[in-house]
Design a protein around this motif. Structure first.
Motif, short mmCIF file in Angstrom:
data_model
loop_
_atom_site.label_atom_id
_atom_site.label_comp_id
_atom_site.label_asym_id
_atom_site.label_seq_id
_atom_site.Cartn_x
_atom_site.Cartn_y
_atom_site.Cartn_z
N CYS A 1 -5.74 -33.73 -25.80
CA CYS A 1 -4.28 -34.37 -26.95
C CYS A 1 -4.22 -35.42 -26.67
O CYS A 1 -2.95 -35.76 -27.63
N VAL B 1 -7.39 -21.73 -36.23
CA VAL B 1 -7.75 -23.16 -36.14
C VAL B 1 -8.96 -23.32 -36.14
O VAL B 1 -10.04 -22.54 -36.11
N GLU C 1 2.31 -20.99 -30.87
CA GLU C 1 2.23 -21.97 -31.85
C GLU C 1 3.48 -22.05 -31.77
O GLU C 1 3.75 -23.53 -31.86
N ARG D 1 -4.14 -30.29 -34.70
CA ARG D 1 -3.11 -31.48 -34.91
C ARG D 1 -2.55 -32.60 -34.83
O ARG D 1 -2.55 -32.95 -36.29
N ARG D 2 -2.92 -33.08 -33.53
CA ARG D 2 -2.78 -34.55 -33.58
C ARG D 2 -3.87 -35.56 -34.22
O ARG D 2 -4.37 -36.06 -33.96
N ALA E 1 -6.08 -26.23 -30.98
CA ALA E 1 -4.70 -26.04 -31.24
C ALA E 1 -4.14 -27.43 -31.74
O ALA E 1 -4.13 -28.05 -32.37
N LEU E 2 -3.75 -28.08 -30.91
CA LEU E 2 -2.59 -28.90 -30.49
C LEU E 2 -3.81 -30.38 -31.16
O LEU E 2 -3.15 -31.51 -31.73
N GLU F 1 3.88 -26.67 -31.39
CA GLU F 1 4.53 -27.41 -32.87
C GLU F 1 5.64 -28.64 -32.61
O GLU F 1 6.14 -29.12 -32.89
N ALA G 1 3.47 -31.50 -31.13
CA ALA G 1 2.44 -31.89 -32.05
C ALA G 1 2.56 -33.41 -32.04
O ALA G 1 2.05 -34.20 -32.35
#
Length: 345
Positions: free
Chosen positions: A233, A6, A198, A327-328, A323-324, A202, A205
């Motif tokens: 997030c 990331v 992860e 990702r969003r 990371a989330l 996932e 997300a």
């Protein structure tokens, strides 16, 4: 994008510093904390009252379980507004008033500690900003030594707060096993930072909400994880004790409602496993850090002393939360409607 690759945000970089922070804190605070431990043994407080907001208040939840189970002293969380808004004074004579803060500048915490000191409590601040008003106000300061933290989302300073609490209690009751575990914590925090969560990223997300479950010393880190999911997030996460979630909240658990469980390697473990099995039976996607239950997703975390486990779980979580957020399509360093220092009145 793999969680291992990331983009490095400030949140990512600062959380990665936690192992070095804990090592520095344990080394540089040794004499100070040892002396404080001797004082608390010689003059035992009749109780501990904590003063904190936000992530620091989640550290105070952790402190309650650690102090009560290891030092045997009743510990409660103060409502700062009793002093700052209502102007009332509590009977805190012969108590340890423990303030936990990153900035040491929140007006309501300062007002509450001023009343506590006037009420003849022994006031101790665990604060990251040395020389802050809170540090100057209290009888004694335990520096968190996390260094500058620029990201709005507190990470290394939160882990530093947990480590400082463990150090204090270990010195207080002469727990050599816990002191040894703290000495080895930086290495385990490095391992935790490499943990790959992860599958959780996932799953979340496109999620709208979830529960974060903890119990005992793990409840405070469950609260912290839920806060970070909200602020970085924009996921509506609620933290519950595994003992409380059956009292109504269980009605939401199902196929479209994920659950993150932070399982502790202590007497609560089997009780939490029963809850996980029930949630899996309801069809919920359940992720468990610190355990393996059939039907649930097991998230890796290093094996450790039972009181070090919460530090490792939240460290692994911070990497996943960063990371989330990305990702969003969000920036974890700039949560909406928030700023670094919240000056509650």
């Amino acid at each position: 994008m793999s969680i291992r690759h990331v983009q490095e945000t400030r949140m990512f970089a600062e959380a990665a510093e936690a192992p070095a922070v804990v090592a520095r804190q344990f080394l540089e605070n040794g004499d100070l904390v040892r002396s404080l431990g001797e004082r608390l043994r010689a003059e035992p407080p009749r109780g501990v009252i904590t003063y904190a907001r936000g992530s620091s208040d989640h550290a105070a939840t952790f402190a309650k379980y650690v102090v009560e189970t290891r030092a045997g002293v009743l510990t409660t969380s103060a409502a700062p507004s009793v002093s700052s808004v209502y102007g009332d004074t509590l009977d805190v004579r012969d108590m340890l008033a423990l303030a936990i803060s990153q900035s040491g500048r929140s007006p309501d915490i300062l007002a509450a500690l001023d009343r506590a000191k006037a009420g003849h409590a022994f006031t101790v601040a665990m604060v990251n900003a040395e020389g802050s008003p809170l540090s100057e106000q209290c009888d004694l300061t335990i520096p968190l030594r996390a260094g500058v933290e620029e990201s709005v989302a507190a990470t290394k300073s939160y882990i530093a707060s947990l480590a400082a609490i463990l150090h204090l209690v270990a010195a207080w009751n002469g727990d050599q096993d816990l002191l040894g575990a703290l000495n080895g914590a930086p290495t385990l925090l490095e391992e935790a930072w490499s943990s790959d969560w992860e599958p959780l990223v996932e799953c979340l997300a496109h999620a709208d909400g979830l529960y974060v479950i903890g119990r005992g010393p793990g409840l405070g880190v469950a609260q912290e994880a839920a806060l970070k999911l909200k602020e970085t997030c924009r996921v509506h996460a609620e933290a519950f004790s595994a003992a409380e979630v059956r009292h109504g909240p269980m009605a939401l658990v199902g196929r479209d409602f994920p659950v993150l469980v932070l399982r502790q390697p202590d007497e609560t473990g089997e009780l939490v496993d029963r809850l996980v099995r029930d949630m899996v039976g309801h069809g919920a996607p359940v992720f468990v850090a610190g355990g393996a239950v059939a039907g649930a997703h097991s998230l890796p975390v290093p094996t450790s002393h039972e009181l070090i486990a919460p530090l490792l779980q939240i460290q692994a979580f911070y990497r996943a939360a960063n990371a989330l957020s990305l990702r969003r399509g969000l920036d974890p360093d700039q949560p909406m409607h928030l700023k670094k220092v919240t000056e509650t009145l």
